[in-house]
Write an enzyme that holds these catalytic residues in place. Sequence first.
Site, PDB file in Angstrom:
ATOM      1  N   GLY A 217       0.803  -1.219   0.000  1.00 49.97           N
ATOM      2  CA  GLY A 217       0.000   0.000   0.000  1.00 49.97           C
ATOM      3  C   GLY A 217       0.836   1.268   0.000  1.00 49.97           C
ATOM      4  O   GLY A 217       1.987   1.278  -0.432  1.00 49.97           O
ATOM      5  N   ASP A 242      -5.858  -7.416  -7.103  1.00 53.17           N
ATOM      6  CA  ASP A 242      -5.432  -7.380  -5.702  1.00 53.17           C
ATOM      7  C   ASP A 242      -4.234  -6.456  -5.575  1.00 53.17           C
ATOM      8  O   ASP A 242      -3.156  -6.729  -6.117  1.00 53.17           O
ATOM      9  CB  ASP A 242      -5.072  -8.789  -5.216  1.00 53.17           C
ATOM     10  CG  ASP A 242      -6.267  -9.724  -5.250  1.00 53.17           C
ATOM     11  OD1 ASP A 242      -7.370  -9.278  -4.883  1.00 53.17           O
ATOM     12  OD2 ASP A 242      -6.094 -10.881  -5.670  1.00 53.17           O
ATOM     13  N   LEU A 243      -4.394  -5.371  -4.858  1.00 52.88           N
ATOM     14  CA  LEU A 243      -3.372  -4.322  -4.772  1.00 52.88           C
ATOM     15  C   LEU A 243      -2.035  -4.883  -4.299  1.00 52.88           C
ATOM     16  O   LEU A 243      -1.947  -5.493  -3.228  1.00 52.88           O
ATOM     17  CB  LEU A 243      -3.841  -3.219  -3.826  1.00 52.88           C
ATOM     18  CG  LEU A 243      -2.877  -2.029  -3.647  1.00 52.88           C
ATOM     19  CD1 LEU A 243      -2.698  -1.288  -4.966  1.00 52.88           C
ATOM     20  CD2 LEU A 243      -3.387  -1.086  -2.561  1.00 52.88           C
ATOM     21  N   ASP A 244      -0.989  -4.681  -5.123  1.00 56.28           N
ATOM     22  CA  ASP A 244       0.388  -5.052  -4.786  1.00 56.28           C
ATOM     23  C   ASP A 244       0.558  -6.545  -4.512  1.00 56.28           C
ATOM     24  O   ASP A 244       1.495  -6.959  -3.820  1.00 56.28           O
ATOM     25  CB  ASP A 244       0.891  -4.249  -3.568  1.00 56.28           C
ATOM     26  CG  ASP A 244       0.937  -2.762  -3.833  1.00 56.28           C
ATOM     27  OD1 ASP A 244       1.102  -2.375  -5.007  1.00 56.28           O
ATOM     28  OD2 ASP A 244       0.779  -1.976  -2.877  1.00 56.28           O
ATOM     29  N   GLU A 245      -0.329  -7.374  -5.067  1.00 51.37           N
ATOM     30  CA  GLU A 245      -0.228  -8.812  -4.827  1.00 51.37           C
ATOM     31  C   GLU A 245      -0.122  -9.618  -6.109  1.00 51.37           C
ATOM     32  O   GLU A 245      -0.274 -10.840  -6.094  1.00 51.37           O
ATOM     33  CB  GLU A 245      -1.425  -9.286  -3.992  1.00 51.37           C
ATOM     34  CG  GLU A 245      -1.430  -8.716  -2.574  1.00 51.37           C
ATOM     35  CD  GLU A 245      -2.485  -9.351  -1.690  1.00 51.37           C
ATOM     36  OE1 GLU A 245      -3.071 -10.374  -2.108  1.00 51.37           O
ATOM     37  OE2 GLU A 245      -2.724  -8.833  -0.586  1.00 51.37           O
TER      38      GLU A 245
END
Length: 300
Positions: A217, A242-245
């Site tokens: 994040g 999926d944020l940053d995944e």
Amino acid sequence: MMYFQQKHVRDFVDKYKHRARLLISCPDQPGIVAAVTTFLHEQGANIVESNQYSTDPEGGTFFLRIEFDAPNIRERKEEIEKKFATIAQRFAMDWKFSLHTHIKKVAIFVSKEEHCLLELLWEWQAGELLADFALVISNHEQMRETVESFGIPYYYVPVTKETKQEAEAKQIELLKQYDVDVIVLARYMQILSPRFVSMFPARIINIHHSFLPAFIGARPYEQAYRRGVKLIGATSHYVTDDLDEGPIIEQDVERVDHKHHIEDLKRVGRIIEKTVLVRALKWHLEDRVIIHENKTIVFK
């Protein structure tokens, strides 16, 4: 474009005009390599590089990347693909042939920070990144003069919470107009919508200023400083909903200590970020990355 006027690109295309690549993933079983190499031999091909990996020889997934030279491959590519389809079906392969000389079209998205953008442009200008940097899109005007000095079109597309959908529609229109193959987020500080991401699966590469999965994040350096870390890093990954995944392509780290304040961490981090992003893009351009579930197989 200026890029195609550069001598090193013309020399590259001429040198590798007979070279192609084959990427394969399939259930592991005996006979895959024998079938593929025999087929290539029958096509008059000479294998110049081969890499393979299995997650488990007993019921796992097998990955293979081969570079080969074959006479008149540009004219014969479609014919060879049709012939190979029989082997691919027998082994339930996901596969792709690509010409070594296919120069992928790249769009760079950037906000205010310039270090990743500049590193990409310098590597491109030096011939270390064999790509066609088709355009740069930004939600700020700051980088226009720099980008246009390289002869690359620059588009300012402002983004607010109220105009995000409209802005993305404009961005998508530009990407289609330039027939872009891959998008690089060079510290583009906007979260892309699921709709946008779904239109470019495994074609959006991001640089996150953290050694993921740590400090996901916003404001990761501030998070790292509060935690008192002794290592900081950066991660380049494919973008998913999926944020940053998304699947990680490349990472690197640098040692720090108690004397490093937040600005020190950011300074060190910027060096890692630009290096990691260039590596990830280079491997993608050379078809060295195969995605498996939420991981990557990278044949360096």
